[in-house]
Design a protein around this motif. Structure first.
Motif, PDB file in Angstrom:
ATOM      1  N   ILE A 175      38.645 -10.322 -26.632  1.00  0.00           N
ATOM      2  CA  ILE A 175      37.733  -9.382 -25.983  1.00  0.00           C
ATOM      3  C   ILE A 175      36.357  -9.498 -26.633  1.00  0.00           C
ATOM      4  O   ILE A 175      36.235  -9.529 -27.859  1.00  0.00           O
ATOM      5  N   ILE A 176      35.337  -9.562 -25.819  1.00  0.00           N
ATOM      6  CA  ILE A 176      33.959  -9.548 -26.313  1.00  0.00           C
ATOM      7  C   ILE A 176      33.409  -8.145 -26.093  1.00  0.00           C
ATOM      8  O   ILE A 176      33.521  -7.584 -24.992  1.00  0.00           O
ATOM      9  N   ARG A 177      32.820  -7.584 -27.143  1.00  0.00           N
ATOM     10  CA  ARG A 177      32.360  -6.192 -27.100  1.00  0.00           C
ATOM     11  C   ARG A 177      30.855  -6.083 -27.297  1.00  0.00           C
ATOM     12  O   ARG A 177      30.232  -6.947 -27.919  1.00  0.00           O
ATOM     13  N   GLU A 178      30.298  -5.001 -26.759  1.00  0.00           N
ATOM     14  CA  GLU A 178      28.908  -4.665 -27.040  1.00  0.00           C
ATOM     15  C   GLU A 178      28.789  -4.232 -28.502  1.00  0.00           C
ATOM     16  O   GLU A 178      29.791  -4.012 -29.181  1.00  0.00           O
ATOM     17  N   ALA A 179      27.562  -4.097 -28.979  1.00  0.00           N
ATOM     18  CA  ALA A 179      27.346  -3.715 -30.375  1.00  0.00           C
ATOM     19  C   ALA A 179      27.990  -2.370 -30.705  1.00  0.00           C
ATOM     20  O   ALA A 179      28.421  -2.137 -31.839  1.00  0.00           O
ATOM     21  N   ASP A 180      28.099  -1.480 -29.708  1.00  0.00           N
ATOM     22  CA  ASP A 180      28.699  -0.169 -29.937  1.00  0.00           C
ATOM     23  C   ASP A 180      30.204  -0.158 -29.675  1.00  0.00           C
ATOM     24  O   ASP A 180      30.834   0.899 -29.670  1.00  0.00           O
TER      25      ASP A 180
END
Length: 282
Positions: A175-180
């Protein structure tokens, strides 16, 4: 980079590369691309010579007409994003090209598609199986790359390949996530600015639950995660289940499996988001 819209054009390009000894990598998408999709392209490029990306919003996997209508379609932007990657061939067919005749096939995945997403979106995974099997037949890839955010879908596709005995290797990607922490999703573009500020609590809650999973009962963890997310104004958990990572069936004890995953679906207004967390894997 080449953009084609017909099966004939697609197969001509792939055939030319395959005759030259190229290994074909495939990334199927519904467009509205983000860094998560691009990471799949990068992963494909590490082990394949030709990377093919499909962009097609598949109507047969939507059980909600409004959801289908509202799904973001940004082909020009998607092509521009892909032009800066290792992708060399984009397949962007019309519905008529993909389904010249109605696809009436019905797949049997046992209990895999009866729970979680399958329970709340009846017919969804049959539509996924229809389009993915068609795309595999059109592209004939050696390897296909899928993100683990759609954890149940990945399990379904692995089973589909086994059932149809397709000569393609399925490669799961993180999974690739946003900074938050928010899991990247095409649906994130549908969030209002206010909703976007709230939704990171989903991933935050899942990650924090890892600190007490195993020390509390499965039921207690499920209740805690659900209650915490629901406390955020504007969010409503549709389901949160803790399952065996292979069978996708609910577990009631941490000792029941060596592969345990927490899967969640949450509504932010009318926008439905999914995420998951691995609690245990050996």
């Amino acid at each position: 980079m080449i953009v084609v819209k017909t099966v004939g054009e697609l197969q001509n390009v792939v055939k030319e590369h395959r005759q030259g000894g190229a290994r074909i990598g495939f990334v199927p998408t519904m467009g509205a691309l983000h860094a998560g999709h691009l990471s799949l392209v990068d992963e494909a490029a590490r082990s394949c010579d030709l990377v093919v990306v499909s962009i097609f919003v598949n109507p047969t996997q939507f059980n909600n007409a409004a959801d289908l209508e509202n799904y973001p379609r940004t082909l020009d932007r998607d092509v521009a994003l892909l032009s800066g990657t290792a992708c060399r061939l984009v397949f962007a067919p019309s519905v008529a090209e993909m389904y010249p005749e109605p696809d009436t096939r019905v797949f049997d995945f046992g209990e895999l598609d009866k729970v979680m997403e399958g329970k709340h979106r009846p017919g969804h995974f049959n539509g996924v199986a229809q389009v993915v099997s068609r795309l595999f037949d059109m592209v004939r890839p050696d390897m296909a790359f899928f993100g683990q955010k759609d954890f149940q879908q990945l399990a379904i596709i692995v089973q589909l390949v086994k059932q149809l005995q397709l000569p393609v290797q399925i490669v799961p990607c993180p999974i690739i996530r946003e900074a938050d922490g928010l899991a990247m999703s095409s649906r994130n573009t549908l969030l209002t600015p206010e909703q976007r500020k709230i939704v990171p609590v989903i991933a935050k809650t899942l990650m924090e639950s890892c600190n007490f999973a195993g020390h509390r009962s499965v039921k207690e963890v499920k209740n805690e995660v659900t209650a915490t997310v629901n406390k955020s104004t504007g969010l409503e958990v549709e389901y949160f289940d803790i399952v065996d990572g292979f069978s996708l069936q609910s577990i009631d004890n941490w000792d029941k499996s060596d592969y345990i995953v927490g899967c969640i679906a949450v509504f932010a207004g009318n926008v439905r988001l999914i995420d998951n967390i691995i609690y245990k894997k050996k």
